[in-house]
Design an enzyme around this catalytic site. Structure first.
Site, PDB file in Angstrom:
ATOM      1  N   CYS A  42      43.997  76.979  41.548  1.00 36.53           N
ATOM      2  CA  CYS A  42      43.589  77.468  42.874  1.00 36.53           C
ATOM      3  C   CYS A  42      43.289  78.962  42.820  1.00 36.53           C
ATOM      4  CB  CYS A  42      44.658  77.157  43.911  1.00 36.53           C
ATOM      5  SG  CYS A  42      46.281  77.796  43.501  1.00 36.53           S
ATOM      6  N   GLU A  65      48.723  75.081  51.503  1.00 41.65           N
ATOM      7  CA  GLU A  65      48.245  75.948  50.417  1.00 41.65           C
ATOM      8  C   GLU A  65      46.922  75.359  49.971  1.00 41.65           C
ATOM      9  OE1 GLU A  65      51.249  76.549  47.401  1.00 41.65           O
ATOM     10  OE2 GLU A  65      52.753  76.181  48.919  1.00 41.65           O
ATOM     11  N   THR A 121      40.942  68.506  53.185  1.00 37.40           N
ATOM     12  CA  THR A 121      42.125  67.643  53.314  1.00 37.40           C
ATOM     13  C   THR A 121      43.224  68.382  54.069  1.00 37.40           C
ATOM     14  OG1 THR A 121      41.509  66.712  51.178  1.00 37.40           O
ATOM     15  CG2 THR A 121      43.625  66.053  52.041  1.00 37.40           C
TER      16      THR A 121
END
Ligand code: NAD
Length: 463
Positions: free
Chosen positions: A266, A232, A214
């Site tokens: 993440c 990020e 994305t």
């Protein structure tokens, strides 16, 4: 603040602990974006012109978020799945970030270059900023974007993930008491809303957190308008255990560095490299915790680990783990879905995983941890650096100098020693390789939302 979306249809929001819809959110029709971005433009001149008023409004925003904690946190848990205490921590972090940036201003510098000329470097805001965030830390990641963008004098259009729109919408109403109309607008809806927002010609900076594919789509969408892009993206952080590590002492910390928020972080530890001599001890210590941790609905008292956020994520974790097991990996704990409604997967520790397995090379983003064995330290460092990601990494051992020397060899944005994923608001946050573009956090986050403006003038002469 206009966070009410006219038309566009409503969409269901599911409780990941049951898999059932419990509420719905309004969808903004993509063609209605023009009006939203137009209002963000309209609010910009007055917002950017008064830094003292901005700081006051952001401090008041922080207070308002704290006061609304008892409403925000349970709603966040309901749509995201995480244990309630973690939602409260996320709300607290959101308020702390607003305070942190409220008190930060860019430095005006004068450059002396030996000539009778003075160059003054000032900083100016960019205009409307699009902030697009994922579902794992909806409030915390939203504030990591809007707090520095607003402090810099920009206005913001914020789009949460359609899996977690509700707490962000509530946050929008809470902040509407402290921020002028149009300064922060929350828009909710399914795709192509994000794509349209990223490509909107009125947007001057797209700040995005989410997956690598994305992120690429966002960069492409922003390219025609040449808006600034901050990305990020994913991570596949390695934890390298040294041969002097005290396994009993670090096991709990290491476990939670991997499993917090059900592994949907993440910069969670997503791979562990243990020296061959200690491998089975490490596996057993982690598996023991995986077997005993309390898994349940985030709103149930005592729950330590919630469900995954959504069905697609559960299926991805299940698929990758099943492939690893088919390729010869051993589930020392877990390795299967839990037999209950909702998106629950048993906390899983894998041994004997082939190094090329997807649970090692890709981001699993779930409660599954492969523990790999290494021979030489060079081999461990090479393996840690072998993926296309480079967000964080950690080294664990008793000799801190030695651990520090190994940490410096990790190709990532942040390397920790004897812990992982602990971030200060004041530090830069940036990934290398496919983990990101641009820098967030601390003054770097503020400057990421500003452009330099240089005034260059002679100190003497006619002009
Ligand atoms: P995602 O990429 O699927 O979605 C992120 C956001 O982008 C959502 O709001 C989504 O609706 C929106 N979106 C989807 N398609 C879009 C498009 N074509 N254009 C614009 N926006 C679009 O990510 P996710 O599944 O919500 O979140 C998990 C991912 O996020 C993981 O890869 C994780 O590592 C990453 N993540 C990174 C960080 C970091 O700071 N590096 C932090 C948290 C999560």
């Amino acid at each position: 603040m206009d966070h009410r979306e006219p038309g566009g249809g409503r969409f269901a929001v599911l409780d990941p602990a049951t898999g059932q819809a419990f509420d719905e959110a309004p969808g903004l029709r993509p063609e209605e974006l023009d009006g939203v971005v137009g209002r963000a433009h309209g609010a910009w001149p007055s917002w950017r012109s008064d830094p003292a008023a901005r700081a006051r409004a952001l401090l008041a925003s922080a207070d308002a978020v704290e006061e609304a904690g008892a409403d925000l946190a349970p709603l966040l848990t309901r749509e995201q799945g995480k244990p309630l205490a973690e939602s409260y921590a996320e709300v607290a972090r959101t308020a702390a970030r607003l305070r942190h940036f409220a008190q930060m201003a860019p430095e005006v510098r004068t450059i002396e270059d030996g000539r009778p000329v003075r160059s003054e470097i000032r900083w100016q805001s960019l205009g409307p900023v699009a902030a697009i965030v994922p579902w794992n830390f909806p409030l915390q990641l939203a504030s990591a974007k809007f707090a520095p963008a607003l402090a810099a004098g920009n206005t913001v259009v914020l789009k949460p993930s359609p899996f977690t729109p509700l707490a962000t919408r509530l946050l929008g109403s809470v902040l509407s008491a402290a921020l002028p109309e149009g300064v922060l607008t929350i828009v909710t809806g399914r795709e192509p809303l994000g794509a349209r927002l990223a490509s909107h010609p009125g947007i001057r900076h797209v700040t995005f957190t989410g997956s690598v594919p994305t992120g690429r789509a966002v960069a492409r969408a922003a390219a025609p308008g040449l808006a600034r892009v901050t990305l990020e993206l994913g991570g596949n952080d390695a934890a390298v255990l040294l041969d002097d590590v005290d396994v009993g002492r670090i096991a709990d910390r290491l476990f939670w560095a991997a499993f917090r928020n059900c592994g949907q972080v993440c910069m969670a530890v997503k791979r562990v490299y243990a020296p061959a001599r200690l491998h089975s001890q490490v596996v057993e210590a982690l598996a023991e915790r995986a077997r005993t941790v309390v898994v349940g609905a985030g709103l149930d008292p005592g729950t330590e680990l919630g469900p995954l956020n959504n069905a697609a994520q559960l299926e991805q974790v299940e698929r990758r783990t099943a492939r690893a097991l088919a390729d010869g990996a051993r589930a020392v704990a877990g390795g299967h879905r839990l037999d209950r409604p909702g998106y629950f997967y048993a906390p899983t520790v894998l041994a004997d995983v082939p190094p090329g397995s997807e649970v090692v090379t890709e981001e699993q983003f779930g409660p599954v941890l492969p523990v790999l064995s290494y021979g030489s330290l060079d081999e461990a460092v090479a393996a840690a650096n072998s993926t296309r990601f480079g967000l964080g990494g950690s080294v664990w051992g008793t000799d801190l100098d030695r651990a520090g020397a190994v940490a410096e060899r990790l190709e990532c944005g942040t390397a920790w020693i004897n812990h992982h994923a602990e971030l200060s608001l004041a530090q830069p946050f940036a990934g290398v390789k496919e983990s990101g573009v641009g820098v967030a956090g601390g003054p770097w986050g503020l400057y990421g939302n500003l452009r330099p403006f240089v005034v260059h003038r002679p100190l003497e002469g006619r002009g």
